[in-house]
Design an enzyme around this catalytic site. Sequence first.
Site, PDB file in Angstrom:
ATOM      1  N   ARG A   1      -5.257   5.548   6.239  1.00 17.06           N
ATOM      2  CA  ARG A   1      -4.480   4.306   6.115  1.00 17.06           C
ATOM      3  C   ARG A   1      -4.977   3.426   4.968  1.00 17.06           C
ATOM      4  NH1 ARG A   1      -4.249   2.668  12.481  1.00 17.06           N
ATOM      5  NH2 ARG A   1      -2.942   4.382  13.195  1.00 17.06           N
TER       6      ARG A   1
ATOM      7  N   ARG B   1      -1.871  -2.591   5.379  1.00 14.07           N
ATOM      8  CA  ARG B   1      -1.767  -4.038   5.538  1.00 14.07           C
ATOM      9  C   ARG B   1      -3.035  -4.819   5.203  1.00 14.07           C
ATOM     10  NH1 ARG B   1       0.278  -4.605  11.483  1.00 14.07           N
ATOM     11  NH2 ARG B   1      -0.872  -2.641  11.695  1.00 14.07           N
TER      12      ARG B   1
ATOM     13  N   ARG C   1       5.650  -5.080   1.031  1.00 13.78           N
ATOM     14  CA  ARG C   1       6.239  -4.938   2.367  1.00 13.78           C
ATOM     15  C   ARG C   1       7.077  -6.151   2.760  1.00 13.78           C
ATOM     16  NH1 ARG C   1       8.290  -4.585   6.508  1.00 13.78           N
ATOM     17  NH2 ARG C   1       7.563  -3.690   8.477  1.00 13.78           N
TER      18      ARG C   1
ATOM     19  N   ASP D   1       5.268   8.309   7.068  1.00 13.26           N
ATOM     20  CA  ASP D   1       5.032   8.081   8.484  1.00 13.26           C
ATOM     21  C   ASP D   1       5.144   9.387   9.249  1.00 13.26           C
ATOM     22  OD1 ASP D   1       4.773   5.758  10.601  1.00 13.26           O
ATOM     23  OD2 ASP D   1       6.216   7.192  11.426  1.00 13.26           O
TER      24      ASP D   1
ATOM     25  N   TYR E   1       5.473  11.487  20.886  1.00  7.27           N
ATOM     26  CA  TYR E   1       6.449  10.467  20.488  1.00  7.27           C
ATOM     27  C   TYR E   1       7.854  10.867  20.926  1.00  7.27           C
ATOM     28  CZ  TYR E   1       3.001   7.975  17.684  1.00  7.27           C
ATOM     29  OH  TYR E   1       1.909   7.245  17.276  1.00  7.27           O
TER      30      TYR E   1
END
Length: 337
Positions: free
Chosen positions: A24, A28, A37, A73, A148
């Site tokens: 990652r 962020r 973003r 993703d 998922y």
Amino acid sequence: MTAPLFLRACRGETTERAPLWLMRQAGRYLPEYRQVRAGVSFLELCKTPKLAVEVTLQPIRRFGFDAAILFSDLLVPLEAMGLAVEFTDEGPRLPQPVRTPSDLGRLATFDPAARTGFVLETIAGARRELGDTPLIGFAGAPFTVATYAIEGKTSKGFGETKKFFYREPEAAHRLLALIGEATRDYLVAQVRAGAQAVQLFDSWVGVLSAEDFETYALPPTAALVAALRATGVPVIYFGNGAAAILDRVARVGADVYGVDWRLPIDEARARLGGARAVQGNLDPAVLLGPVGEIERRAREIVKRGGKRGHIFNLGHGITPDVPLEAVEALVAAVRSC
């Protein structure tokens, strides 16, 4: 010409220092990522190659990591297989999860060029900009992607997944095989587009018992890894929370095993049967501590990892609250060893 440090470590070679990248690393915690973003949704960012290339490159520009990883993703292939995927403030949602054998009829393998061409375009664009820095492609491992599909979201207990496995084992095996085949095609396409290594994220495999890992997760994952290794690029398998079953994990057949922070990295390598190459394994939370502690722990991992086949990384993804100064201190510490 000497191969990049990261690729040499992936092959289990002795390197002058441990190459470094972070899971990652494009995300962020970076102000430049937050700026990009702010103007688009997460899914738009993943599906807009120009922007995805930009955020792939951002951590390389700032920190000079020894490898870049594709910005995308884990759920992109599930959407391409036919399941609707939504991204909310609480995380990804699949409004129509797989809960019965008949639900499998809604899924199918796909042509990566037709359904995920934006990913391949991002890879090609990033490779043009990265120069000598290798690019890692990625996907979720079959079990994690299946959770998922079944849960419809992230989960703590994974009750729906285990219920499906135990009540509908034949359908569960079909689902895992279908995901494995689709992921194979997807990652082979990433390699053809320019990815120089691929990583399989098995983020939730730690919820499985040893028996369930061997019964459900291992067969499709080992088949997938074998197919990917045939492309000639290194295959990294990261099994989060799998410290108790590393002897079984070793049978996946990867070139590199990413390990979390729950065991010292030399002990993890031993439990993996002396794996040729390992990746990890600083607890991401350490980056919220003082610089002195970051440096101490980083140097200990480098010492335990050794000079042969060790890629320095975190034991999971970097969190959004990590200060830039902490990452700078980590990079300096690892490179000083």
